[in-house]
Design an enzyme around this catalytic site. Structure first.
Site, PDB file in Angstrom:
ATOM      1  N   ASP A  30     -69.706 -37.093   0.526  1.00  0.00           N
ATOM      2  CA  ASP A  30     -68.366 -37.490   0.974  1.00  0.00           C
ATOM      3  C   ASP A  30     -68.348 -38.981   1.249  1.00  0.00           C
ATOM      4  O   ASP A  30     -69.361 -39.579   1.613  1.00  0.00           O
ATOM      5  CB  ASP A  30     -67.965 -36.711   2.239  1.00  0.00           C
ATOM      6  CG  ASP A  30     -66.459 -36.617   2.411  1.00  0.00           C
ATOM      7  OD1 ASP A  30     -65.903 -35.537   2.183  1.00  0.00           O
ATOM      8  OD2 ASP A  30     -65.831 -37.655   2.751  1.00  0.00           O
ATOM      9  N   CYS A 263     -51.799 -26.369   1.472  1.00  0.00           N
ATOM     10  CA  CYS A 263     -51.701 -26.036   0.045  1.00  0.00           C
ATOM     11  C   CYS A 263     -50.286 -25.738  -0.443  1.00  0.00           C
ATOM     12  O   CYS A 263     -49.791 -26.415  -1.337  1.00  0.00           O
ATOM     13  CB  CYS A 263     -52.614 -24.856  -0.273  1.00  0.00           C
ATOM     14  SG  CYS A 263     -54.357 -25.286  -0.100  1.00  0.00           S
TER      15      CYS A 263
END
Ligand code: NAD
Length: 441
Positions: A30, A263
């Site tokens: 990350d 989402c």
């Protein structure tokens, strides 16, 4: 087998940890240095049931590691997953693919030997081909295939969803990539999880079509709930009656304040944009967005009416802030529409959430936070339940009624009943039953 997971958010961290649990060697990469440094110390940046134990176990046995460095880790990987965020691009509803493309470029610069690069992020149809182009342009000698493996896990039950999915979708172009990915998913294959092997475009569209279809179900039942409030009928009974039809199914048929989360809102908007880009109108999905936005606004009106027409100077206790229970995720939560509207109309908002208060405090201003549901309700004129955490399903209603000043309970998730609430001394308002409308009349 060695895999690299680019992006260590809800999807990357859960998938990485679960693949490690399958016995594969996983490095989670990350860009966020703090996140990686915390993970190296065993500190989990998100709330997800059982995740900490799985991460800890696999980190200790050496199968799961964390890094910020592509150069050090990509060359050894057989499969590289891209699991970075694809948020809505500011203002226009398109999926922001800049994180995906920048990850693809950096992966390309560090490829060594045959590698499968897999989009796990939710990306519009055509993205895998664009990723392929980026990799080819950046590293013309690279030996690779691209694939699409959309993720269907749900926050709050992510580990279980990952290890017991309804299906695994693999969009591939070559048998070689298919074989490698099937090998990775072998533990699920053995459990007879259906594997849907498709081309790249179908895999990408399966994800958008699935999320949008679920959003359709939610908006549909919310419209019927609104109708019930005028005509009579109880939306809970209607959902049950509809859901028992196997062609319909009972899931995602619960009336409420509208869908939110990381989402559905962005994915439905992105699908609308895909229709537009192809000279078409996605009429059903466009309506879903309108219905959902208006549902959130309706909740504000409902609260105001329940409190006598105005919330000015009224103390409102909010139970539940996150977009759903069992997560600390505040992205596009209905509370982010409802609470600012109440605050701007002069309400004094006090809020509780079992896991989401830290995240909420970053985005919801003008709110006082208090973890204990009974404390937060002290002297309140009204209580609004926005998220159906288990902690709020069996509240001691007599105690609650005693500590508050008023008697209004607005249940935006329909987890209580008129009878129970009336017996506890509340005036009860929920979504999709006529009694509430009568209260307003
Ligand atoms: P997230 O925002 O929680 O995490 C994304 C991570 O990617 C962040 O930690 C960020 O620092 C990192 N990142 C960004 N650019 C990077 C780069 N170039 N290199 C390395 N790391 C980088 O996102 P998420 O919720 O895990 O979602 C990831 C994708 O999965 C999205 O496309 C989302 O739509 C999809 N998805 C999410 C869920 C869910 O429940 N959250 C479920 C299914 C699919």
């Amino acid at each position: 087998m060695k895999i690299a997971m680019i992006g260590t958010g809800y999807v990357g961290l859960v998938s990485g940890a679960c693949f490690a649990e399958f016995g594969v060697s996983v490095v989670c990469i990350d860009k966020d240095r703090n996140k990686i440094s915390d993970l190296k110390k065993g500190k989990i940046p998100i709330y997800e049931k059982n995740l900490e134990e799985i991460v800890k176990k696999n980190a200790e046995n050496g199968r799961l590691s964390f890094s910020t460095d592509y150069k050090e880790n990509i060359p050894a990987a057989d499969i590289v997953f891209i699991a970075v965020g694809t948020p809505s691009r500011h203002g226009d509803g398109y999926a922001d693919l800049s994180y995906v493309y920048s990850a693809a470029k950096e992966i390309a610069e560090n490829l060594k030997g045959y590698t499968v690069i897999v989009d796990k992020s939710t990306v519009p149809v055509g993205t895998a081909r664009k990723v392929k182009r980026i990799i080819k342009e950046t590293n013309p000698d690279a030996d690779f295939d691209v694939a699409s493996n959309p993720e269907f896990l749900r926050e709050g039950s992510a580990i279980n969803d990952f290890v017991r999915p309804d299906r695994v979708v693999l969009g591939v172009e070559t048998k070689r990539a298919e074989k490698l990915l099937k090998e990775l998913y072998r533990p699920l294959y053995i459990r007879e999880t259906p594997m849907v092997i498709t081309d790249l475009e179908s895999a990408e569209l399966i994800k958008y079509a699935s999320n949008s279809f679920l959003a359709v179900k939610i908006s549909f039942i919310n419209e019927i709930a609104n109708l019930c409030e005028r005509t009579g009928g109880n939306i809970k009974d209607i959902s049950t009656g509809m859901g028992l039809d196997k062609r319909i199914g009972s899931k995602f048929l619960h009336a409420g304040p509208g869908y939110g989360g990381s989402c559905f809102p962005k994915d439905v908007s992105a699908l609308v944009k895909t229709f537009h880009d192809n000279g078409m109108t996605g009429r059903i999905v466009e309506s879903v967005i309108q219905v959902n936005n208006s549902q959130k606004s309706k909740m504000v009106a409902k609260i105001e009416l329940a409190l006598g027409g105005s919330v000015y100077n009224k103390k409102i206790a909010v139970l539940g802030l996150t977009f759903k229970p069992e997560t600390d995720d505040m992205r596009d939560a209905p509370s982010l529409t409802i609470i600012p509207a109440l605050v701007s109309n002069g309400a004094l908002v006090y809020a509780a959430d079992p896991e989401g208060m830290e995240e909420a405090a970053k985005v919801l201003k003008g709110v006082s936070y208090e973890n204990d549901p009974y404390k937060v309700c002290e002297n309140a004129d009204g209580i609004v339940l926005i998220t159906e955490w288990n902690e709020y399903r069996a509240l001691n209603l007599k105690k609650l009624k005693k500590v508050m000043k008023g008697d209004v309970f607005i249940d935006l998730r329909n987890i209580y009943s008129h009878e129970i609430m009336k017996n506890a001394g509340f005036r009860y308002f929920c979504v999709g039953t006529p009694e509430k409308t009568q209260e307003w009349d």
